[in-house]
Design an enzyme around this catalytic site. Sequence first.
Site, mmCIF file in Angstrom:
data_model
loop_
_atom_site.group_PDB
_atom_site.id
_atom_site.type_symbol
_atom_site.label_atom_id
_atom_site.label_comp_id
_atom_site.label_asym_id
_atom_site.label_seq_id
_atom_site.Cartn_x
_atom_site.Cartn_y
_atom_site.Cartn_z
ATOM 1 N N LYS A 36 0.868 -1.179 0.000
ATOM 2 C CA LYS A 36 0.000 0.000 0.000
ATOM 3 C C LYS A 36 0.910 1.236 0.000
ATOM 4 O O LYS A 36 1.997 1.209 0.572
ATOM 5 C CB LYS A 36 -0.855 -0.046 1.278
ATOM 6 C CG LYS A 36 -1.571 1.230 1.644
ATOM 7 C CD LYS A 36 -2.934 1.300 1.018
ATOM 8 C CE LYS A 36 -3.598 2.665 1.281
ATOM 9 N NZ LYS A 36 -4.630 2.959 0.272
ATOM 10 N N ASN A 94 -13.781 4.166 -4.674
ATOM 11 C CA ASN A 94 -13.229 4.241 -3.325
ATOM 12 C C ASN A 94 -12.602 5.606 -3.095
ATOM 13 O O ASN A 94 -12.111 6.248 -4.023
ATOM 14 C CB ASN A 94 -12.225 3.108 -3.066
ATOM 15 C CG ASN A 94 -10.814 3.487 -3.474
ATOM 16 O OD1 ASN A 94 -10.105 4.165 -2.725
ATOM 17 N ND2 ASN A 94 -10.408 3.072 -4.666
ATOM 18 N N SER A 95 -12.681 6.027 -1.848
ATOM 19 C CA SER A 95 -11.984 7.250 -1.445
ATOM 20 C C SER A 95 -11.276 6.950 -0.129
ATOM 21 O O SER A 95 -11.545 7.547 0.900
ATOM 22 C CB SER A 95 -12.955 8.412 -1.270
ATOM 23 O OG SER A 95 -13.886 8.115 -0.252
ATOM 24 N N GLY A 128 -8.056 7.266 0.558
ATOM 25 C CA GLY A 128 -7.277 8.448 0.927
ATOM 26 C C GLY A 128 -5.935 8.183 1.573
ATOM 27 O O GLY A 128 -5.447 8.996 2.343
ATOM 28 N N CYS A 168 -0.864 11.872 -6.422
ATOM 29 C CA CYS A 168 -1.298 12.680 -5.282
ATOM 30 C C CYS A 168 -1.041 14.171 -5.534
ATOM 31 O O CYS A 168 -0.216 14.539 -6.361
ATOM 32 C CB CYS A 168 -0.568 12.221 -4.031
ATOM 33 S SG CYS A 168 1.184 12.080 -4.321
ATOM 34 N N ASN A 197 -3.474 4.489 -12.214
ATOM 35 C CA ASN A 197 -4.236 4.557 -10.965
ATOM 36 C C ASN A 197 -5.749 4.586 -11.280
ATOM 37 O O ASN A 197 -6.148 4.334 -12.414
ATOM 38 C CB ASN A 197 -3.795 5.807 -10.184
ATOM 39 C CG ASN A 197 -3.812 5.570 -8.689
ATOM 40 O OD1 ASN A 197 -4.817 5.092 -8.162
ATOM 41 N ND2 ASN A 197 -2.726 5.896 -8.009
ATOM 42 N N GLY A 212 -11.817 -1.574 -11.237
ATOM 43 C CA GLY A 212 -12.532 -2.793 -11.603
ATOM 44 C C GLY A 212 -12.790 -2.869 -13.107
ATOM 45 O O GLY A 212 -12.332 -2.005 -13.873
ATOM 46 N N GLY A 217 -5.949 -5.558 -8.928
ATOM 47 C CA GLY A 217 -6.447 -4.927 -7.712
ATOM 48 C C GLY A 217 -7.812 -5.400 -7.275
ATOM 49 O O GLY A 217 -7.946 -6.406 -6.570
ATOM 50 N N THR A 218 -8.851 -4.733 -7.741
ATOM 51 C CA THR A 218 -10.214 -4.881 -7.211
ATOM 52 C C THR A 218 -10.705 -6.328 -7.163
ATOM 53 O O THR A 218 -11.404 -6.715 -6.224
ATOM 54 C CB THR A 218 -11.178 -4.003 -8.047
ATOM 55 O OG1 THR A 218 -10.718 -2.651 -7.954
ATOM 56 C CG2 THR A 218 -12.599 -4.075 -7.545
HETATM 57 C C1 LIG Z 1 -9.275 0.140 -1.962
HETATM 58 C C2 LIG Z 1 -8.218 0.651 -2.897
HETATM 59 C C3 LIG Z 1 -7.076 1.254 -2.369
HETATM 60 C C4 LIG Z 1 -6.065 1.719 -3.226
HETATM 61 N N1 LIG Z 1 -4.944 2.289 -2.688
HETATM 62 C C5 LIG Z 1 -3.937 2.682 -3.519
HETATM 63 C C6 LIG Z 1 -2.725 3.197 -2.996
HETATM 64 O O1 LIG Z 1 -2.503 3.282 -1.793
HETATM 65 N N2 LIG Z 1 -1.763 3.579 -3.889
HETATM 66 C C7 LIG Z 1 -1.921 3.481 -5.241
HETATM 67 O O2 LIG Z 1 -0.993 3.823 -5.993
HETATM 68 N N3 LIG Z 1 -3.053 2.962 -5.769
HETATM 69 C C8 LIG Z 1 -4.055 2.579 -4.938
HETATM 70 N N4 LIG Z 1 -5.202 2.030 -5.465
HETATM 71 C C9 LIG Z 1 -5.336 1.908 -6.936
HETATM 72 C C10 LIG Z 1 -4.920 0.504 -7.381
HETATM 73 O O3 LIG Z 1 -3.568 0.259 -7.086
HETATM 74 C C11 LIG Z 1 -5.138 0.329 -8.902
HETATM 75 O O4 LIG Z 1 -4.389 1.315 -9.587
HETATM 76 C C12 LIG Z 1 -6.610 0.469 -9.281
HETATM 77 O O5 LIG Z 1 -7.412 -0.157 -8.306
HETATM 78 C C13 LIG Z 1 -6.907 -0.102 -10.669
HETATM 79 O O6 LIG Z 1 -6.732 -1.495 -10.695
HETATM 80 P P1 LIG Z 1 -7.975 -2.538 -10.524
HETATM 81 O O7 LIG Z 1 -9.061 -2.082 -11.462
HETATM 82 O O8 LIG Z 1 -7.418 -3.873 -10.836
HETATM 83 O O9 LIG Z 1 -8.433 -2.416 -9.093
HETATM 84 C C14 LIG Z 1 -6.224 1.581 -4.627
HETATM 85 C C15 LIG Z 1 -7.375 0.965 -5.147
HETATM 86 C C16 LIG Z 1 -8.369 0.496 -4.300
HETATM 87 C C17 LIG Z 1 -9.570 -0.177 -4.893
#
Ligand SMILES: Cc1cc2nc3c(=O)[nH]c(=O)nc-3n(C[C@H](O)[C@H](O)[C@H](O)COP(=O)(O)O)c2cc1C
Length: 312
Positions: free
Chosen positions: A43, A67-68, A70, A127, A189, A214, A262-263
Amino acid sequence: MVDLSVRIGDVTLANPIMPASGTFSPELGAVFDLNRLGALVTKSITREYRSGNPTPRVAETASGMLNSIGIPSKGLDAFLNDIVPAYRRYGPPLVASISAHSPEAFASLCHDVSVRDVDVIEANISCPNLEADGRAFAMHADLTEAVMRRLRAATTKPLWAKLTPNVGDIAEIARAAEAGGADALVVANAILGMSIDTDSLRPTLGAIMGGLTGPAIKPIVVRMVYQCARAVSIPIVGCGGIATGKDAAEYLLAGAAAVQVGTVTFRHPSAMTAIIDELAAWCDAKRFAAVTDVTGAVRDDDYSTDRYEAVR
Ligand SMILES: Cc1cc2nc3c(=O)[nH]c(=O)nc-3n(C[C@H](O)[C@H](O)[C@H](O)COP(=O)(O)O)c2cc1C
């Protein structure tokens, strides 16, 4: 047997599948063997303790989620003392994702995270930069190049830049990150979104807006990987909406050397192992002896670029 190994700059991965930052933790080692993954990704961490955004932080959408979160963070000391050792019980290369709100703070965190047990630094430059009126680094080519130069000078570790998809011209940002010294790009991202509860008439997220992730975002990010692959010569790690081995193959065909997942892990905690097996089976069926041969192998030779220039 398909050769699944890939190289991202100087780092060799046993296969191209790794988790996306923020959707994974070492506790998943109780569910499946984390040694099967190509890499482990933490993370995003910040230097200070951060509690994250107001709740609710997650909302379901059609084929995706908002998601937010943060970037809640336990801070640098907890990262080095607890989180890195928890990951180091496993063999795959460890990618430390970092985040900060000024180029100087980013560079000093990058330096302090560059410890022996960390193999790669992934800079989450999506960010806001508080020294540039809160504009996100990766939404502007000049800020992207400047922060990557600072990070490059702060570490000798392989350095990946994670881009935001919330831009008009992703190729321009990709070139800026490469010029600033990135060894690889993570594309991308989450996509900024919003939803409203029609019963309460309130935003579904406490922070009003949040990141859409997702399956819903996959065609958008595959397009971005395709554009970035034509703009830079460094490797690209694709990320967005991957849930199956064929989804991963699609990203590789578009030009990615590896992918992050990720998701889908929230619904199927061991999804990444299935994705590895499905990708190997797909390569075999398509007669690719090595997964590296898939990168950029989309058959687009007889297509005109006008088809996408028109909508770019
Ligand atoms: C709950 C959640 C938390 C995330 N936290 C971070 C994070 O801390 N740093 C980051 O670079 N991306 C973060 N992401 C973005 C994911 O790393 C990824 O870029 C994004 O979810 C797209 O991939 P996916 O569609 O397979 O989930 C987060 C995504 C989710 C759903």
